[in-house]
Structures are given as structure tokens and as C-alpha cells.
Write an enzyme that holds these catalytic residues in place. Structure first.
Site, PDB file in Angstrom:
ATOM      1  N   LYS A   1      37.275  31.101  42.119  1.00  0.00           N
ATOM      2  CA  LYS A   1      37.946  31.563  43.334  1.00  0.00           C
ATOM      3  C   LYS A   1      36.973  32.262  44.276  1.00  0.00           C
ATOM      4  O   LYS A   1      35.923  32.755  43.879  1.00  0.00           O
ATOM      5  CB  LYS A   1      39.159  32.418  42.970  1.00  0.00           C
ATOM      6  CG  LYS A   1      40.269  31.505  42.431  1.00  0.00           C
ATOM      7  CD  LYS A   1      41.560  32.191  42.142  1.00  0.00           C
ATOM      8  CE  LYS A   1      42.551  31.118  41.646  1.00  0.00           C
ATOM      9  NZ  LYS A   1      43.746  31.698  41.039  1.00  0.00           N
TER      10      LYS A   1
ATOM     11  N   ARG B   1      42.685  30.813  32.574  1.00  0.00           N
ATOM     12  CA  ARG B   1      42.756  29.448  33.118  1.00  0.00           C
ATOM     13  C   ARG B   1      41.434  29.149  33.814  1.00  0.00           C
ATOM     14  O   ARG B   1      41.101  29.803  34.801  1.00  0.00           O
ATOM     15  CB  ARG B   1      43.929  29.381  34.103  1.00  0.00           C
ATOM     16  CG  ARG B   1      44.119  28.032  34.781  1.00  0.00           C
ATOM     17  CD  ARG B   1      45.259  28.117  35.796  1.00  0.00           C
ATOM     18  NE  ARG B   1      45.492  26.839  36.441  1.00  0.00           N
ATOM     19  CZ  ARG B   1      44.800  26.396  37.485  1.00  0.00           C
ATOM     20  NH1 ARG B   1      43.820  27.120  37.993  1.00  0.00           N
ATOM     21  NH2 ARG B   1      45.070  25.218  38.021  1.00  0.00           N
TER      22      ARG B   1
HETATM   23  N1  PMM Z   1      45.416  29.340  40.330  1.00  0.00           N
HETATM   24  C1  PMM Z   1      45.458  28.098  40.842  1.00  0.00           C
HETATM   25  C2  PMM Z   1      46.386  27.152  40.360  1.00  0.00           C
HETATM   26  N2  PMM Z   1      47.239  27.473  39.375  1.00  0.00           N
HETATM   27  N3  PMM Z   1      48.087  29.042  37.857  1.00  0.00           N
HETATM   28  C3  PMM Z   1      48.088  30.272  37.344  1.00  0.00           C
HETATM   29  N4  PMM Z   1      48.985  30.597  36.376  1.00  0.00           N
HETATM   30  N5  PMM Z   1      47.219  31.221  37.770  1.00  0.00           N
HETATM   31  C4  PMM Z   1      46.307  30.978  38.748  1.00  0.00           C
HETATM   32  O1  PMM Z   1      45.552  31.901  39.106  1.00  0.00           O
HETATM   33  C5  PMM Z   1      46.293  29.677  39.336  1.00  0.00           C
HETATM   34  C6  PMM Z   1      47.214  28.719  38.852  1.00  0.00           C
HETATM   35  C7  PMM Z   1      44.520  27.711  41.939  1.00  0.00           C
HETATM   36  O2  PMM Z   1      43.323  27.234  41.419  1.00  0.00           O
HETATM   37  P1  PMM Z   1      42.866  25.677  41.439  1.00  0.00           P
HETATM   38  O3  PMM Z   1      43.139  25.135  42.816  1.00  0.00           O
HETATM   39  O4  PMM Z   1      41.453  25.709  41.120  1.00  0.00           O
HETATM   40  O5  PMM Z   1      43.675  24.937  40.400  1.00  0.00           O
END
Ligand code: PMM
Length: 285
Positions: A208, A244
Site C-alpha cells: 500500500k 493479507r
Molecule cells: N486491501 C485490499 C483488498 N482487500 N481485504 C482486507 N480484508 N483487508 C485489506 O486491507 C484489503 C482487502 C486492497 O489491496 P489490493 O488491491 O492489493 O488487493
């Protein structure tokens, strides 16, 4: 031990890996790689939630992810489904997913609570204020930790009233979602404060924007994998249920270091709501 959730975005536009695993075959292959690298769960998503992203129709989302979930479940992987849509969560549950990861914590789709209640799956409730187009305009807090905990408590109360079993819920502070850089660091600094809600916590810091702050100006997004792995260790030390991440190998190695020095988290991962027995009703085995 804190669980490692590997990110599998079957999207053309996610911010750090958009387009890389957009075909079904490439996505399945990448999911298997993440599993081989030590992911405990693969989080499959078909709609990008990056700031500014436009919404995807649930039908298109399902076309992207259901074949991937079906095949990876058939091969015995434990799957989480990253969706805002109740219909997609239900389809994924039927295809073999065992965790529903809803970045809106049930706010985006009023039908989500019923699906979670019906399937009995583990439900990740992330702190969220608005869809991707507006979220950056809603990053105002008094004390971010207190405010996020209060808003998550409100979600948990509403979800339990709507029939979701409390012991299925995992909380997530929602790093990067309606958060400015300093808010993300403050949340990481006080992850232990979330214990007052008495529920497991997961953390999604991977790649991020706020991590750019600890890197040289102009460093490529992939360089954020090192600070991500460090955050995984900090989250594990704070007792996180799961982290994650995109780079599973790095986080797995970092958590192995923690385990080797005898600092496996005493709490993280012990409480795994919605385990395999409960989920099996929704699988085809
Ligand atoms: N961040 C993203 C997508 N899904 N789910 C949870 N539970 N927590 C998060 O911080 C989260 C998520 C965005 O990240 P990406 O675009 O790299 O998937």
C-alpha cells in the site's frame, strides 16, 4: 501462528498486480504458486478496490473468479473470497470458499449478512467508509484508532442483529481505505487496542501507498514487499489472526524468523472461526 493470506486478484486493474493473473489459467497457476510458497489461505478477488476504481457488475466478477475458486478448491486449497457482493459471496461459498472477505464489512450490499448467516462461513469485516471513488475524501478522524474501533463495533452489532454469529467474525482496520499515511502507521502502532472487541484481527498492508514513505523516493511498488514483510512480523507480534499479502514467500520467511526466535504469537491463528468442518457443507466433497 498468524495465518498468511495470499492475494490473488483476477482483475485487469488492481493497483499492484492488475492484469497479471487476469486469465483463469494464469490465476489458477498463481494461486497454486502462492500455496506452494506457504499461503494458508488464497484470497480471490474479481473487483479492484484501489482508490478511484470503478465498480464491476457482479456477473462479470463471478465470471472472473468462480472457475478459479472451483479449481483451487478441487485441489484442496483453503480459499477466501474478496467481494462486496452477496451474490458473489454465495456463489463462491458453493464453489468451495471458506472465508468471505468483505472490505465494506456488510455496508456495500444489504444482502451480505444473510449470506454470511446462511453459509456460516468466516466473515472478515473491514473498516470502510465509502466506495473507491469517494474513500480518499473521507479520511477525517479524531483519534483514528478509537474511531475505527467504534465504527467496527457498530458493524459487529448490526451484523449480529442481522443473524451473523459473532464467532464467525474477523475484524480488519482497513489500512489504506479512507486513511491518510499517518493513520495507517497509528493503526499499526496500536493494533493491540483492537483486542477490546474480543475478536480476531487481520491486517492488509501489502504494497500500500503508505509504505512508500519508508523507501527512497520513486522506488517501484514491488520494493514495498520488504516493508510489507516487516509489517507482517509486527502484526504477528500483536497477535493478528492473519496477514493479507502479495509476496507470500517474503512474509512466510519473515514469520519463520519470528517462530525460530520463539516468538510465535500466543493468540494469533489459534481461534480460526468457521473452520473446515463448518465450511464443508458448502464444498463439493
Ligand atoms: N486491501 C485490499 C483488498 N482487500 N481485504 C482486507 N480484508 N483487508 C485489506 O486491507 C484489503 C482487502 C486492497 O489491496 P489490493 O488491491 O492489493 O488487493
Amino acid at each position: 501462528m498468524t495465518l498468511v493470506m495470499g492475494v490473488l486478484n483476477v482483475t485487469p486493474d488492481s493497483f499492484s498486480d492488475g492484469g497479471q493473473w487476469a486469465s483463469t489459467d494464469a490465476a489458477i497457476e498463481h494461486g497454486l504458486l502462492l500455496h506452494a510458497q506457504g499461503a494458508d489461505l488464497i484470497d480471490v478477488g474479481g473487483e479492484s478496490t484501489r482508490p478511484g476504481a470503478t465498480r464491476v457488475a457482479p456477473e462479470q466478477e463471478q465470471q472472473r473468479i468462480i472457475p478459479v475458486v472451483t479449481e483451487l478448491a478441487r485441489q484442496g486449497l483453503r480459499l477466501s473470497i474478496d467481494t462486496l457482493n452477496a451474490g458473489t459471496a454465495l456463489a463462491a461459498a458453493k464453489a468451495g470458499a471458506s472465508v468471505i472477505n468483505d472490505v465494506s464489512g456488510g455496508l456495500a450490499d444489504p444482502g451480505m449478512a444473510a449470506v454470511v448467516a446462511e453459509t456460516g462461513l468466516t466473515y472478515v469485516v473491514m473498516h470502510w467508509r465509502a466506495h473507491a471513488q469517494q474513500m480518499d475524501t473521507l479520511a477525517d478522524y479524531g483519534d483514528v484508532v478509537t474511531d475505527v474501533i467504534a465504527e467496527l463495533r457498530t458493524r459487529v452489532d448490526a451484523l449480529t442483529v442481522a443473524g451473523v454469529a459473532r464467532d464467525r467474525i474477523v475484524l480488519d482496520p482497513g489500512l489504506g481505505f479512507s486513511k491518510r499515511t499517518e493513520h495507517n502507521w497509528q493503526l499499526l502502532n496500536r493494533l493491540d487496542a483492537f483486542a477490546e472487541l474480543g475478536l480476531p484481527v487481520m491486517v492488509g498492508a501489502s504494497r500500500k501507498r503508505f509504505l512508500a514513505e519508508v523507501l527512497p523516493v520513486g522506488a517501484p511498488v514491488r520494493d514495498r514487499d520488504l516493508p510489507t514483510a516487516v509489517v507482517s512480523v509486527l502484526a504477528a507480534q500483536a497477535g493478528a489472526w492473519a496477514v493479507r499479502v502479495h509476496d507470500v514467500a517474503a512474509t512466510r520467511t519473515a514469520l519463520n524468523v519470528l517462530a525460530s526466535v520463539g516468538q510465535s504469537t500466543p493468540h494469533g491463528g489459534q481461534h480460526v472461526p468457521g473452520g473446515a468442518a463448518r465450511a464443508s457443507h458448502w464444498t463439493h466433497d
